[in-house]
Design a protein around this motif. Structure first.
Motif, short mmCIF file in Angstrom:
data_model
loop_
_atom_site.label_atom_id
_atom_site.label_comp_id
_atom_site.label_asym_id
_atom_site.label_seq_id
_atom_site.Cartn_x
_atom_site.Cartn_y
_atom_site.Cartn_z
N PHE A 262 0.91 -1.27 0.15
CA PHE A 262 0.16 -0.16 0.18
C PHE A 262 0.84 1.29 0.07
O PHE A 262 0.33 2.27 0.19
CB PHE A 262 -0.90 -0.02 1.38
N GLY A 264 2.10 2.98 -2.42
CA GLY A 264 1.94 4.01 -3.57
C GLY A 264 3.16 3.98 -4.30
O GLY A 264 3.17 4.98 -5.32
N ASP A 517 -7.88 7.06 0.04
CA ASP A 517 -7.52 6.14 -0.92
C ASP A 517 -6.91 4.84 -0.09
O ASP A 517 -7.45 3.53 -0.82
CB ASP A 517 -6.61 6.60 -1.73
N LEU A 518 -6.24 5.04 0.73
CA LEU A 518 -5.36 3.82 1.31
C LEU A 518 -6.60 2.94 1.90
O LEU A 518 -6.69 1.76 1.92
CB LEU A 518 -4.63 4.26 2.38
N ARG A 520 -9.81 2.51 1.02
CA ARG A 520 -10.53 2.12 0.12
C ARG A 520 -9.48 0.81 -0.44
O ARG A 520 -10.00 -0.21 -0.85
CB ARG A 520 -10.62 2.94 -1.08
N GLN A 521 -8.41 0.99 -0.77
CA GLN A 521 -7.50 -0.08 -1.13
C GLN A 521 -7.57 -1.31 -0.15
O GLN A 521 -7.65 -2.48 -0.69
CB GLN A 521 -6.15 0.26 -1.40
N GLU A 524 -10.69 -3.20 -0.55
CA GLU A 524 -11.12 -4.06 -1.69
C GLU A 524 -10.09 -5.25 -1.79
O GLU A 524 -10.37 -5.99 -2.27
CB GLU A 524 -10.72 -2.96 -2.85
N SER A 525 -8.62 -5.02 -1.42
CA SER A 525 -7.91 -6.08 -1.13
C SER A 525 -8.19 -7.26 -0.25
O SER A 525 -7.82 -8.30 -0.50
CB SER A 525 -6.36 -5.56 -0.73
#
Length: 634
Positions: A262, A264, A517-518, A520-521, A524-525
């Motif tokens: 994560f 980026g 954003d982190l 959300r990632q 989803e992961s």
């Protein structure tokens, strides 16, 4: 042959199977007539049925496409697929009889019954032959030899799945449970972790698969790093919740353990010079050795082959675990490991340890770093972070230590909370000693947020996701700089190489990461969907709780714009303004008095007087935290 098979697309393979089935129609019809006549039919007999064969081939293709039989993979062609083929063959026989009667023919109906049976036999047999050829082609390539770490139910199910894959061969189990060691499960022996090196050498192991989905991620990352150091490829198995949720085959679910997934950006630890020559043959002391950063520093310093490594740690459990881990590694490297249980605030102990073990380099990682806890307990935070730093740094100078490196944080730059203020005061103390020292080189390293360290945002988000949410975030626009634990440790080693005195080193970590954003990632992961206005049927909500007192939207790494390049392009050197010797002495005197009286108000007054922006901390109310989920996610 294997090259041809692997280059064929899925659609091409399906059309090849369809073509095979269509071409079997005339063969099956010829064999059916031969069985009826007890001899192969002559040309005149075949000419009377010349129109039947091409029409029946067209019907065969249309019916097979309609029933999707050609889409069934060879390795999945089992009872259900055979039943479809039987229905397909029956339809062809009936169609042939109807077409033949419509054309005025007089072929017996039994011929078409025989045709259906022969066609089914040919269809099934041809697929068996094709599957055998494909398997033989795959068997010609060398198999991947793997160790399965974990002999529990997950490991056993993994081995069962791997045995259906022609490219992988499970060789043995590894398990920490002594009750399982020596047992045989599914024909494989269960070995202790100490046997890994021998198995790699004697069994030619290519990969280790970690089949322990319930083990904490930090432990998996640590285990993965130890195995990778042995030259092994390491992969981990996801949890069964993820396996059941996404429909991907078990073998395809294996994925590498990537602590910085994560981040980026690409991790920089491989790009940073090691600086091992600075530490080779030296006596090195690491304070806070049992923490996330301290323990990684110990591992990387150990690889530099120092003469002695002193582990200074307040937590007995953390020190015990680290000593056990490093002592085993240090035997081959001939490095003396010295565990010291104590606090950096204990001046007599610090002086004795530095003298007795002839310490030449000090890496100071001991600190209270959790923002909400220090906010509620500022006296303890400042006693450890500021007075402890002063005690250790001053004793290092008196003992003639060559280098002293303070590990600081980006929250020390114009701090908005008490933890950041304590680290800024620690920086001021070290800068003052650097200006007055003629023997010891003092320097500082500022980190961004360290991924995977205790109390960081990723473990918090992970816990919230495991509970089903919500994931709490203080503000949608919050950003932070992130770095991995190996990057952080390597930056300290580089600082020890480049430092000349009073330096502040900062790693160029690229653009800051947006915490929203982190979140959300991570959701989803984990195989879930974010529930928001655009997707109200999602699984987990990201709940915004509002910025708390002392939190910044965006962190900074430098005070001012005065930065200088270093021999490495990814490392910046800051020359920053500092307090005079008299000012530092006055600040420390006031701080010691506030700590001695356990006076929070007096402590905040010290911060307001001596730390940039500290006046805003005087009247700010102390936040109350009722549960861990309320801790600010930044």
């Amino acid at each position: 042959m294997l090259g041809i098979i692997t280059r064929l697309s899925r659609a091409t393979k399906q059309w090849l199977i369809l073509t095979n089935d269509v071409l079997l129609v005339p063969v099956a019809m010829l064999l059916a007539m031969a069985l009826q006549l007890n001899a192969f039919p002559d040309s005149s007999h075949m000419m009377r049925n010349w129109l039947l064969i091409p029409v029946l081939m067209a019907v065969c293709a249309l019916v097979e496409i309609g029933m999707n039989i050609h889409r069934v993979q060879l390795k999945a062609y089992e009872s259900r697929a055979i039943a479809l083929s039987a229905a397909h063959a029956a339809i062809l026989g009936l169609s042939g009889w109807l077409i033949e009667r419509a054309g005025g023919g007089n072929t017996p109906g039994a011929t078409f019954v025989t045709f259906s049976m022969v066609y089914l036999l040919l269809a099934v047999s041809s697929r068996a032959v094709m599957l055998k050829l494909v398997l033989n082609a795959y068997r010609q390539q060398p198999k991947l030899r793997v160790l399965v770490y974990g002999a529990g139910r997950t490991g056993q199910q993994l081995v069962a799945a791997l045995r259906t894959d022609e490219t992988v061969r499970p060789v043995a189990y590894i398990d920490d449970n002594k009750m399982l060691q020596g047992a045989i499960m599914q024909g494989l022996h269960v070995h202790a972790p100490a046997a890994i090196a021998r198995l790699v050498r004697t069994k030619r192991i290519d990969r280790v698969l970690l089949a322990m989905p319930s083990v904490p991620r930090a432990r998996l990352a640590q285990l993965s790093r130890q195995l990778e150091d042995k030259g092994l490829d390491v992969q981990t198995l996801p949890s069964f919740a993820q396996l059941a949720g996404n429909g991907v085959p078990l073998v395809e679910q294996l994925r590498p353990v990537v602590p910085g997934q994560f981040l980026g950006r690409a991790p920089l630890d491989a790009e940073l010079p090691g600086g091992s020559e600075t530490y080779r043959g030296r006596a090195v002391l690491i304070s806070g050795a049992g923490g996330s950063i301290g323990s990684e520093l110990c591992r990387q310093i150990l690889a530099c082959r120092p003469r002695r490594l002193v582990l200074f740690e307040l937590s007995e459990l953390a020190l015990y675990k680290l000593d056990q881990e490093l002592s085993a590694l240090a035997l081959d490297l001939r490095v003396e490991i010295v565990p010291v249980l104590g606090s950096v605030c204990d001046a007599p102990l610090v002086r004795r340890v530095l003298a007795d073990h002839e310490v030449e380099i000090v890496l100071h990682a001991a600190a209270y770093k959790h923002v909400p806890l220090v906010e509620q307990n500022p006296v303890a935070g400042f006693a450890n972070n500021v007075l402890g730093t002063h005690t250790l740094a001053q004793a290092a100078g008196e003992a003639g230590v060559a280098r002293f490196i303070l590990i600081s944080t980006d929250k020390a730059v114009r701090p908005k909370n008490m933890m950041g203020a304590s680290k800024r005061m620690a920086e001021l103390v070290v800068q003052d000693l650097a200006n007055r020292s003629k023997t010891t080189i003092y320097s500082m390293v500022r980190f961004g947020n360290v991924l995977g360290s205790s109390g960081s945002v990723i473990p918090l988000f992970h816990d919230q996701i495991c509970k089903g949410g919500p994931v709490t975030l203080t503000h949608r626009e919050v950003t932070r700089y992130f770095m991995t634990i190996p990057e952080a440790a390597r930056l300290v080693l580089v600082a020890g190489t480049f430092a000349t005195g009073g330096d502040v080193f900062v790693l160029d970590m690229g653009a800051p990461v947006q915490i929203y954003d982190l979140a959300r990632q991570m959701i989803e992961s984990a195989g879930y969907k974010v529930r928001d206005e655009q997707n109200p049927e999602g699984d987990i909500e990201i709940r915004l709780t509002g910025l708390r007192a002392g939190e910044k939207l965006h962190e900074e790494l430098l005070i001012g714009e005065n930065q200088i390049g270093t021999p490495h392009p990814k490392i910046m050197l800051a020359r920053e303004a500092h307090l005079s010797e008299i000012e530092v002495a006055a600040g420390m005197k006031a701080l010691r008095a506030a700590v001695a009286e356990s006076d929070d108000d007096a402590l905040r007054a010290v911060v307001a007087r001596w730390v940039e922006g500290g006046r805003a901390l005087i009247d700010r109310p102390v936040p109350r935290i009722e549960s861990r989920d309320q801790i600010p996610a930044t």
